[in-house]
Scaffold this motif. Structure first.
Motif, PDB file in Angstrom:
ATOM      1  N   VAL A 298      33.826   2.089  35.755  1.00  0.00           N
ATOM      2  CA  VAL A 298      34.649   1.043  35.073  1.00  0.00           C
ATOM      3  C   VAL A 298      34.287  -0.105  33.943  1.00  0.00           C
ATOM      4  N   SER A 299      33.228  -0.366  34.819  1.00  0.00           N
ATOM      5  CA  SER A 299      33.260  -1.870  33.589  1.00  0.00           C
ATOM      6  C   SER A 299      33.183  -1.214  32.201  1.00  0.00           C
ATOM      7  N   LYS A 300      32.142  -0.243  32.246  1.00  0.00           N
ATOM      8  CA  LYS A 300      32.150  -0.305  30.607  1.00  0.00           C
ATOM      9  C   LYS A 300      32.945   0.769  29.759  1.00  0.00           C
ATOM     10  N   TYR A 301      33.993   1.587  30.846  1.00  0.00           N
ATOM     11  CA  TYR A 301      35.712   1.211  30.369  1.00  0.00           C
ATOM     12  C   TYR A 301      36.582   0.336  30.239  1.00  0.00           C
ATOM     13  N   LEU A 302      36.325  -0.338  30.986  1.00  0.00           N
ATOM     14  CA  LEU A 302      37.210  -1.890  30.794  1.00  0.00           C
ATOM     15  C   LEU A 302      36.867  -2.238  29.306  1.00  0.00           C
ATOM     16  N   GLU A 303      35.173  -2.525  29.493  1.00  0.00           N
ATOM     17  CA  GLU A 303      34.859  -3.445  28.781  1.00  0.00           C
ATOM     18  C   GLU A 303      34.872  -2.767  27.300  1.00  0.00           C
ATOM     19  N   ALA A 304      35.243  -1.650  27.220  1.00  0.00           N
ATOM     20  CA  ALA A 304      34.721  -0.635  25.828  1.00  0.00           C
ATOM     21  C   ALA A 304      37.061  -0.617  25.277  1.00  0.00           C
ATOM     22  N   TYR A 305      37.692  -0.742  26.398  1.00  0.00           N
ATOM     23  CA  TYR A 305      38.580  -0.811  25.734  1.00  0.00           C
ATOM     24  C   TYR A 305      39.821  -2.021  25.654  1.00  0.00           C
ATOM     25  N   GLN A 306      38.733  -3.133  26.108  1.00  0.00           N
ATOM     26  CA  GLN A 306      39.018  -4.267  25.840  1.00  0.00           C
ATOM     27  C   GLN A 306      39.099  -5.012  24.401  1.00  0.00           C
ATOM     28  N   ALA A 307      37.861  -4.210  24.314  1.00  0.00           N
ATOM     29  CA  ALA A 307      37.047  -5.146  22.120  1.00  0.00           C
ATOM     30  C   ALA A 307      37.984  -3.922  21.621  1.00  0.00           C
ATOM     31  N   TYR A 308      37.998  -2.411  22.066  1.00  0.00           N
ATOM     32  CA  TYR A 308      39.548  -2.337  21.495  1.00  0.00           C
ATOM     33  C   TYR A 308      40.774  -2.300  20.986  1.00  0.00           C
TER      34      TYR A 308
END
Length: 351
Positions: free
Chosen positions: A146-156
Motif C-alpha cells: 500500500v505505501s509503495k502504491y500511494l507514494e508512486a501515485y502521489q509522485a504521478y
C-alpha cells in the motif's frame, strides 16, 4: 484568473487515489490535498485482499464483481507508473477438522465458489504449519504494497500539478450553490476521502462511523512461505526473512499506540496455525474508518450538491476502492445510479 478545478479530493489513501485515477481517465481537472501522515489506516494496513472471509469463511460481498475489477485496476496503474505493488499470492487457510475438509471439498465443486478455490489440500502444506487436516488454497488473493502504491501515485499526481501536501482545514472551506472555495482554490465539487477526518469535520460527522483499531506485527523469520497463511490472523512474506502478522480488532481503545495485549493476541493466534522461530522487529497500529453496516458510504451531502464523500471502506479498502470509485465517477459524470447498499442516502434520516 484563478484555476477552477472540476474536483477537489481530500485525502490520498486507497479511496482518494482510486477516485483520482478514474476522474483523470475522464480528463477531469482535479486537485488532491493530503497531509502525508504516516499512521493513516491505508498506510498501516497489511494490504491483504481475500475473496472468502470471516469466521464462517463465506464469499465476501460482491466478490464476483470486485476482485476481477480490482486486479485489472492495479495492473493498469502498475503499467502507468512503471512499478509493481500488486502481489498475487494464494491464501492458505488450514482446516481444524475432517468435517471442514469435507465441507470445502463440496464447496470447490459449486459454481458459486469454484472460481475462488485453487485447491483443497488434504494434508500438511508446510513442515511448520499446523494443518494435519489440510486446508483450502484460494485464488484472487494476495496483498497490495500500500505505501509503495500511494507514494508512486502521489509522485504521478505531483507531475500533473494535481497534488498539494498539507492538512485540510474545514473552517477554510466556503460552500456556494455551484462551487466551493478553499483558501485560493476554487472547484465545482469537493469529495472527502479522508477516513476518520470526515467524522471530525463539520459536514459528515452525523454519519454512523464505527472506527476499529487494528495492529500489525513485523517479524524476522528464517522460513520459506509462498502462500499467505490465514486463520484468525494472517502471516505474509513481505521480503527476505521479513514477514507481517496481523491483525486484531479493537473498537474500544481508539488511539494510535501499539499495545502488548494486541501483540500477545496476534502472536497467540499465529501459534495456533504455525510453529517456527521468529524475532519481533516492529509493531504498528492504525484505525480503520468502518461503518455501522460495514458498507462504504458514497454520495453527495443531503444539503450541499457540491460536497461529496467516498469513505467507510473499513478493512477491505484494497478490494473495495477501485470498483466503487469507478461507480461513484459514473454517478457523478454519467448520471448512473449508486448501489443502494453504499449510497449515503440510506443514512439521510440521521441528518
Amino acid at each position: 484568473m484563478a484555476v477552477i478545478y472540476d474536483y477537489l479530493i481530500i485525502g490520498q489513501g486507497l479511496a482518494g487515489s482510486a477516485l483520482a485515477y478514474h476522474l483523470l481517465e475522464l480528463n477531469k481537472k482535479i486537485l488532491v490535498i493530503d497531509e502525508n501522515r504516516e499512521n493513516t489506516s491505508s498506510k498501516v494496513a497489511g494490504g491483504l485482499y481475500n475473496p472468502v472471509t470471516g469466521r464462517k469463511m463465506v464469499k465476501t460481498w460482491k466478490a464476483d464483481s470486485l476482485f476481477p475489477f480490482m486486479q485489472e485496476f492495479y495492473k493498469n496503474i502498475e503499467k502507468l507508473l512503471e512499478t509493481e505493488f500488486l502481489h498475487e499470492t494464494p491464501i492458505y487457510r488450514p482446516f481444524i477438522s475432517m468435517e471442514e475438509q469435507n465441507e470445502w471439498m463440496g464447496k470447490s465443486a459449486t459454481p458459486e465458489y469454484s472460481r475462488f478455490i485453487k485447491k483443497v489440500h488434504q494434508g500438511n502444506l508446510y513442515d511448520f504449519s499446523k494443518d494435519k487436516f489440510g486446508g483450502v488454497e484460494l485464488n484472487y488473493s494476495g496483498y497490495l504494497s500500500v505505501s509503495k502504491y500511494l507514494e508512486a501515485y502521489q509522485a504521478y499526481l505531483k507531475e500533473k500539478d494535481s497534488f498539494i501536501e498539507g492538512r485540510f482545514v474545514y473552517d477554510d472551506l466556503k460552500v456556494e450553490t455551484d462551487e466551493v472555495s478553499y483558501k485560493d482554490i476554487r472547484s465545482k465539487k469537493i469529495i472527502f476521502c479522508d477516513g476518520l477526518g470526515s467524522q471530525e469535520g463539520s459536514y459528515f460527522s452525523w454519519l454512523p462511523f464505527r472506527p476499529v483499531k487494528g495492529e500489525v506485527i513485523q517479524i524476522d523469520a528464517d522460513i520459506e512461505l509462498s502462500h499467505i497463511l490465514n486463520r484468525g490472523v494472517f502471516v505474509v512474506k513481505k521480503g527476505d526473512h521479513f514477514y507481517e502478522v496481523g491483525s486484531n480488532y479493537d473498537n474500544q481503545n481508539l488511539n494510535w499506540e501499539p499495545t502488548q495485549k494486541a501483540r500477545e493476541e496476534i502472536l497467540g493466534k499465529m501459534a495456533d496455525i504455525s510453529d517456527f522461530s521468529y524475532e519481533v522487529t516492529h509493531q504498528k497500529a492504525g484505525i480503520r474508518p468502518a461503518t455501522a453496516d460495514r458498507r462504504p458510504i458514497i454520495g453527495m451531502h443531503p444539503e450541499h450538491e457540491t460536497i461529496g464523500i467516498f469513505n467507510g471502506l473499513g478493512t477491505k479498502g484494497v478490494s473495495l476502492a477501485p470498483f466503487f470509485a469507478h461507480q461513484f465517477v459514473q454517478y457523478l459524470e454519467a448520471d448512473k445510479e449508486l448501489m443502494p447498499e453504499v449510497n449515503i442516502s440510506r443514512y439521510f434520516s440521521l441528518y
